[in-house]
Design a protein around this motif. Sequence first.
Motif, PDB file in Angstrom:
ATOM      1  N   LEU A 104      -7.215   3.287   2.081  1.00 43.52           N
ATOM      2  CA  LEU A 104      -8.388   2.427   1.870  1.00 43.52           C
ATOM      3  C   LEU A 104      -7.959   1.063   1.361  1.00 43.52           C
ATOM      4  O   LEU A 104      -8.487   0.023   1.796  1.00 43.52           O
ATOM      5  CB  LEU A 104      -9.346   3.080   0.873  1.00 43.52           C
ATOM      6  N   MET A 105      -6.953   1.071   0.450  1.00 42.12           N
ATOM      7  CA  MET A 105      -6.474  -0.213  -0.063  1.00 42.12           C
ATOM      8  C   MET A 105      -5.857  -1.045   1.059  1.00 42.12           C
ATOM      9  O   MET A 105      -6.086  -2.254   1.160  1.00 42.12           O
ATOM     10  CB  MET A 105      -5.455   0.033  -1.157  1.00 42.12           C
ATOM     11  N   LEU A 133       0.931   6.951  -6.646  1.00 39.83           N
ATOM     12  CA  LEU A 133      -0.178   7.868  -6.882  1.00 39.83           C
ATOM     13  C   LEU A 133       0.204   9.312  -6.638  1.00 39.83           C
ATOM     14  O   LEU A 133      -0.258  10.190  -7.359  1.00 39.83           O
ATOM     15  CB  LEU A 133      -1.367   7.493  -5.994  1.00 39.83           C
ATOM     16  N   THR A 138      -6.575   6.941  -0.899  1.00 38.76           N
ATOM     17  CA  THR A 138      -6.682   5.731  -1.713  1.00 38.76           C
ATOM     18  C   THR A 138      -5.796   4.614  -1.188  1.00 38.76           C
ATOM     19  O   THR A 138      -6.218   3.467  -1.042  1.00 38.76           O
ATOM     20  CB  THR A 138      -6.309   6.054  -3.168  1.00 38.76           C
ATOM     21  N   SER A 150       0.827  -1.210   0.000  1.00 35.11           N
ATOM     22  CA  SER A 150       0.000   0.000   0.000  1.00 35.11           C
ATOM     23  C   SER A 150       0.858   1.255   0.000  1.00 35.11           C
ATOM     24  O   SER A 150       0.495   2.254  -0.632  1.00 35.11           O
ATOM     25  CB  SER A 150      -0.908  -0.003   1.219  1.00 35.11           C
ATOM     26  N   ALA A 196      -5.820  12.790  -1.848  1.00 39.90           N
ATOM     27  CA  ALA A 196      -6.542  11.702  -2.498  1.00 39.90           C
ATOM     28  C   ALA A 196      -5.692  10.446  -2.574  1.00 39.90           C
ATOM     29  O   ALA A 196      -6.187   9.325  -2.367  1.00 39.90           O
ATOM     30  CB  ALA A 196      -6.982  12.125  -3.901  1.00 39.90           C
ATOM     31  N   ALA A 197      -4.366  10.631  -2.826  1.00 36.17           N
ATOM     32  CA  ALA A 197      -3.489   9.456  -2.912  1.00 36.17           C
ATOM     33  C   ALA A 197      -3.378   8.767  -1.569  1.00 36.17           C
ATOM     34  O   ALA A 197      -3.429   7.535  -1.477  1.00 36.17           O
ATOM     35  CB  ALA A 197      -2.110   9.887  -3.414  1.00 36.17           C
ATOM     36  N   MET A 240       0.688   4.153  -2.770  1.00 34.87           N
ATOM     37  CA  MET A 240       0.595   5.562  -2.402  1.00 34.87           C
ATOM     38  C   MET A 240       1.686   6.382  -3.104  1.00 34.87           C
ATOM     39  O   MET A 240       1.426   7.465  -3.625  1.00 34.87           O
ATOM     40  CB  MET A 240       0.763   5.658  -0.889  1.00 34.87           C
TER      41      MET A 240
END
Lengths: 106, 170
Positions: free
Chosen positions: B104-105, A29, B101, A22, B97-98, A26
């Motif tokens: 949440l993952m 992203l 996300t 994760s 937002a990253a 991140m």
Amino acid sequence: MSEVVRGIPLNWFIILSSILFSIGVMGVLFRRNAIIIFMSVELMLNAVNLLLVAFAAKWGDASGQVFVFFTMAVAAAEVAVGLAILVVMYRNSKSTDIDVLNKLKG
Amino acid sequence: MTQDYLQRYLFLILGFFGVLSALMVVFTKNPIHSVLYLVLTFFSIAGEYILLNAQFIAIVNVIVYAGAIMVLFLFVIMLLNLNKETEPHKNPYLKFAAVVTGGLMLIVLVGSLKMADTTAIATPYQGQKGLISNLGFVLFHDFLLPFEISSILFLAAMVGAVMLGKKDIK
């Protein structure tokens, strides 16, 4: 818990791999620097490698560890080509910001 | 019994350092610091491999990842002169937002897998699976065809990297 404590539980490895994966997602992203994005991809690959080795140790099968070799081989090839692409991109636009790659017009 | 608890403590310490340095990889501004923190993460993952009795994988992880791939990254960063904090954060919502996300993952993965298999990894000491002779037998016996195909992959990657690196292709 009534069972005898022997070794490390398998789900600890699963949770550690999930956390590392994760963090890699991140990084992909929200960083804009293409090199950091490559490093985050490497982090994700390593999380998966850790999980493969954990399952190989759990089931006493060496195939999982051999798969880790193939993952490393593919990662090495990917990094070589990816960094070459990055150098070409820097040569053209003087930046490794992926936001300058928004026009795929040649 | 004491050794088992020692193993668990070692796992937790290595995992803590691994996660911490992985977070630093993502959140540090300077790319060179990111590379160095990633090397630290790879060292803690190699420690986890040793805990799993996969010594050869641990050594290969240190040599190939921390030794070769990370040096390649450092080389490119220094070649392109990127060792300064050059990252304009244009959109502050993007970071938020990253993180949401990724969080949440993480929640979904951990929530669905946290009770997947709570049994301990049973044979930490007498397992000979991670030793090099056994691995070599499996690699050159069961996985011989993928091994040979990966050499073609390397050839293609080498040719591709050289082609991309050339200044002007006639």
